[in-house]
Design a protein around this motif. Structure first.
Motif, PDB file in Angstrom:
ATOM      1  N   LEU A   1      50.642  17.488 -78.709  1.00 44.45           N
ATOM      2  CA  LEU A   1      50.071  18.188 -79.869  1.00 44.45           C
ATOM      3  C   LEU A   1      50.031  17.297 -81.098  1.00 44.45           C
ATOM      4  CD1 LEU A   1      51.583  21.759 -79.481  1.00 44.45           C
ATOM      5  CD2 LEU A   1      49.219  21.068 -79.162  1.00 44.45           C
ATOM      6  N   LEU A   2      51.031  16.463 -81.283  1.00 37.03           N
ATOM      7  CA  LEU A   2      51.028  15.535 -82.419  1.00 37.03           C
ATOM      8  C   LEU A   2      49.888  14.528 -82.286  1.00 37.03           C
ATOM      9  CD1 LEU A   2      54.868  14.955 -82.776  1.00 37.03           C
ATOM     10  CD2 LEU A   2      53.390  16.196 -84.378  1.00 37.03           C
ATOM     11  N   SER A   3      49.610  14.085 -81.075  1.00 41.31           N
ATOM     12  CA  SER A   3      48.497  13.152 -80.847  1.00 41.31           C
ATOM     13  C   SER A   3      47.158  13.809 -81.175  1.00 41.31           C
ATOM     14  CB  SER A   3      48.503  12.652 -79.408  1.00 41.31           C
ATOM     15  OG  SER A   3      49.653  11.879 -79.161  1.00 41.31           O
ATOM     16  N   ALA A   4      46.992  15.052 -80.757  1.00 40.89           N
ATOM     17  CA  ALA A   4      45.755  15.781 -81.059  1.00 40.89           C
ATOM     18  C   ALA A   4      45.608  15.984 -82.566  1.00 40.89           C
ATOM     19  CB  ALA A   4      45.752  17.128 -80.341  1.00 40.89           C
ATOM     20  N   MET A   5      46.690  16.339 -83.228  1.00 41.66           N
ATOM     21  CA  MET A   5      46.664  16.532 -84.671  1.00 41.66           C
ATOM     22  C   MET A   5      46.350  15.221 -85.394  1.00 41.66           C
ATOM     23  SD  MET A   5      49.546  18.221 -87.118  1.00 41.66           S
ATOM     24  CE  MET A   5      49.199  19.856 -86.518  1.00 41.66           C
TER      25      MET A   5
END
Length: 98
Positions: free
Chosen positions: A57-61
């Protein structure tokens, strides 16, 4: 594996020019230092399974915010200010906030 609390992410976004818009997810739209609304946006899931954001999720954000994952973590941890964020964006693109 990197992880950050949802409340820390929301706090960092809100304090650095992102404006929240509610719904089943909270969408954050970036407003420049001059107060202009931009096309940069991300979202925070409100579900109980999303109290801690991990690497996927951090990568997508990070992609949504036009940052590397490493720079997103610095942004959340407050070592990147709103001004520095705009400098990073302008290095990537001469007109990054449109």
């Amino acid at each position: 594996m990197a992880q950050r609390d949802r409340s820390d992410i929301e706090s960092a976004l809100s304090s650095k020019g992102f404006v929240a818009k509610g719904g089943d997810h909270t969408f954050y739209i970036y407003h420049s230092i001059e107060g202009k609304k931009t096309t940069i946006k991300t979202k925070i899931s409100r579900g109980s399974g999303y109290k801690v954001y991990t690497t996927p999720l951090l990568s997508a954000m990070a992609r949504q915010c036009k940052l590397t994952k490493q720079n997103l973590l610095k942004f959340i941890d407050c070592s990147i200010s709103q001004q520095k964020y705009e400098e990073i964006l302008s290095k990537q693109n001469p007109n990054p906030l449109i």
